[in-house]
Write a protein that holds these residues in place. Structure first.
Motif, PDB file in Angstrom:
ATOM      1  N   CYS A 137      87.183  16.379  23.302  1.00 15.73           N
ATOM      2  CA  CYS A 137      86.936  16.784  21.915  1.00 15.73           C
ATOM      3  C   CYS A 137      87.518  18.190  21.763  1.00 15.73           C
ATOM      4  N   LYS A 138      88.767  18.272  21.330  1.00 10.62           N
ATOM      5  CA  LYS A 138      89.488  19.547  21.312  1.00 10.62           C
ATOM      6  C   LYS A 138      89.018  20.483  20.217  1.00 10.62           C
ATOM      7  N   ASP A 139      88.580  19.938  19.104  1.00  9.74           N
ATOM      8  CA  ASP A 139      88.156  20.773  17.977  1.00  9.74           C
ATOM      9  C   ASP A 139      86.897  20.183  17.353  1.00  9.74           C
ATOM     10  N   LEU A 141      84.453  21.401  15.731  1.00 12.36           N
ATOM     11  CA  LEU A 141      84.103  21.876  14.397  1.00 12.36           C
ATOM     12  C   LEU A 141      84.830  21.068  13.323  1.00 12.36           C
ATOM     13  N   ARG A 149      80.631  22.921   7.691  1.00 12.19           N
ATOM     14  CA  ARG A 149      81.335  23.621   8.772  1.00 12.19           C
ATOM     15  C   ARG A 149      81.055  25.109   8.801  1.00 12.19           C
ATOM     16  N   CYS A 153      79.158  28.354  14.336  1.00  8.77           N
ATOM     17  CA  CYS A 153      80.101  29.160  15.097  1.00  8.77           C
ATOM     18  C   CYS A 153      80.472  28.370  16.342  1.00  8.77           C
ATOM     19  N   TYR A 154      81.738  28.393  16.726  1.00 12.60           N
ATOM     20  CA  TYR A 154      82.191  27.648  17.900  1.00 12.60           C
ATOM     21  C   TYR A 154      82.355  28.597  19.078  1.00 12.60           C
ATOM     22  N   HIS A 155      81.711  28.286  20.182  1.00 13.24           N
ATOM     23  CA  HIS A 155      81.842  29.050  21.419  1.00 13.24           C
ATOM     24  C   HIS A 155      82.727  28.245  22.367  1.00 13.24           C
ATOM     25  N   GLU A 156      84.009  28.572  22.377  1.00 13.23           N
ATOM     26  CA  GLU A 156      84.979  27.755  23.104  1.00 13.23           C
ATOM     27  C   GLU A 156      84.701  27.718  24.595  1.00 13.23           C
ATOM     28  N   SER A 157      84.325  28.837  25.192  1.00 13.00           N
ATOM     29  CA  SER A 157      84.116  28.882  26.636  1.00 13.00           C
ATOM     30  C   SER A 157      82.979  27.966  27.074  1.00 13.00           C
ATOM     31  N   HIS A 159      82.076  25.355  25.190  1.00 15.48           N
ATOM     32  CA  HIS A 159      82.318  24.087  24.501  1.00 15.48           C
ATOM     33  C   HIS A 159      81.055  23.690  23.725  1.00 15.48           C
ATOM     34  N   LEU A 161      78.786  24.385  19.810  1.00 15.31           N
ATOM     35  CA  LEU A 161      78.627  24.915  18.464  1.00 15.31           C
ATOM     36  C   LEU A 161      77.223  25.483  18.320  1.00 15.31           C
TER      37      LEU A 161
END
Length: 218
Positions: A137-139, A141, A149, A153-157, A159, A161
């Motif tokens: 699931c690359k994105d 959000l 939306r 907030c998205y915390h990429e490290s 993975h 929300l």
């Protein structure tokens, strides 16, 4: 207490259901997983018209040897469709001190926009989204309905929300077991073995009560 919530028709419950519950319990450090059989599913027809009592009994039999798993008949105790938002509201009343982790698959996550009062789900519980291995699931959000939306907030490290309520949406790859209730119902109707696809206690329940033998709708 940190309580995982796994809902479904469980028609019948099988090994993949149990494995994902165990993996989420371990990954999220949950104290218990609550299995919630749907009484009247809102989004799909219940194949075979198997009564709630039978589906609940199969879940109870499947988890009887695991003290970390518990079944509830909550959705059968209220009238109307088994909407997840109503179930979570009732669980807050029954377990007011607990923190909830609502377990869904990636397919359900992608279709949240058609769920009843879906924005409220994120206020009532953390969401745990299980994806099949090799399908990242690359994105996450971007997969949410546009109207909510800006609440995340998205915390990429990590993975993950984080919702404005403080609840989170966490993603992980499950150990995918290619087992489905549809497959099991078909095998029973064809007189074929279902051994090792589900707990022995559930297999015995199906045969003892004559479930699925004449099921032409899988």
């Amino acid at each position: 207490m940190k309580l995982g919530i796994l809902g479904g028709t469980f028609n019948p419950v099988h090994t993949a259901h149990l494995r994902i519950a165990e993996e989420v319990r371990e990954r999220c450090g949950l104290d218990r997983i609550l299995f919630v059989p749907a009484a009247t599913p809102p989004h799909k027809e219940l194949a075979g018209a198997i009564p709630f009592a039978d589906r609940y009994a199969m879940v109870a039999a499947a988890i009887a040897d695991n003290p970390d798993f518990v079944a509830t008949d909550l959705e059968n105790r209220r009238a109307g469709k088994s909407y997840s938002v109503h179930t979570l509201e009732l669980l807050h009343e029954e377990y007011p001190q607990d923190t909830f982790y609502f377990i869904i698959g990636m397919d359900s996550y992608r279709s949240l926009g058609i769920w009843k009062d879906f924005p409220r789900l994120f206020e009532l519980a953390n969401l745990v989204v299980a994806a099949r291995p090799g399908i990242p699931c690359k994105d996450p959000l971007a997969l949410l309905p546009v109207v909510i939306r800006d609440q995340f907030c998205y915390h990429e490290s990590a993975h993950m929300l984080r919702h404005r309520s403080g609840n989170i949406v966490v993603f992980f790859e499950e150990t995918y077991l290619d087992i489905s209730s549809t497959q099991i119902r078909r095998l029973v109707s064809e007189g074929r073995s279902i051994r090792y696809l589900l707990p022995t206690a559930v297999e015995h329940y199906i045969y003892r009560h004559g479930l699925y033998h004449n099921d032409e709708r899988f």
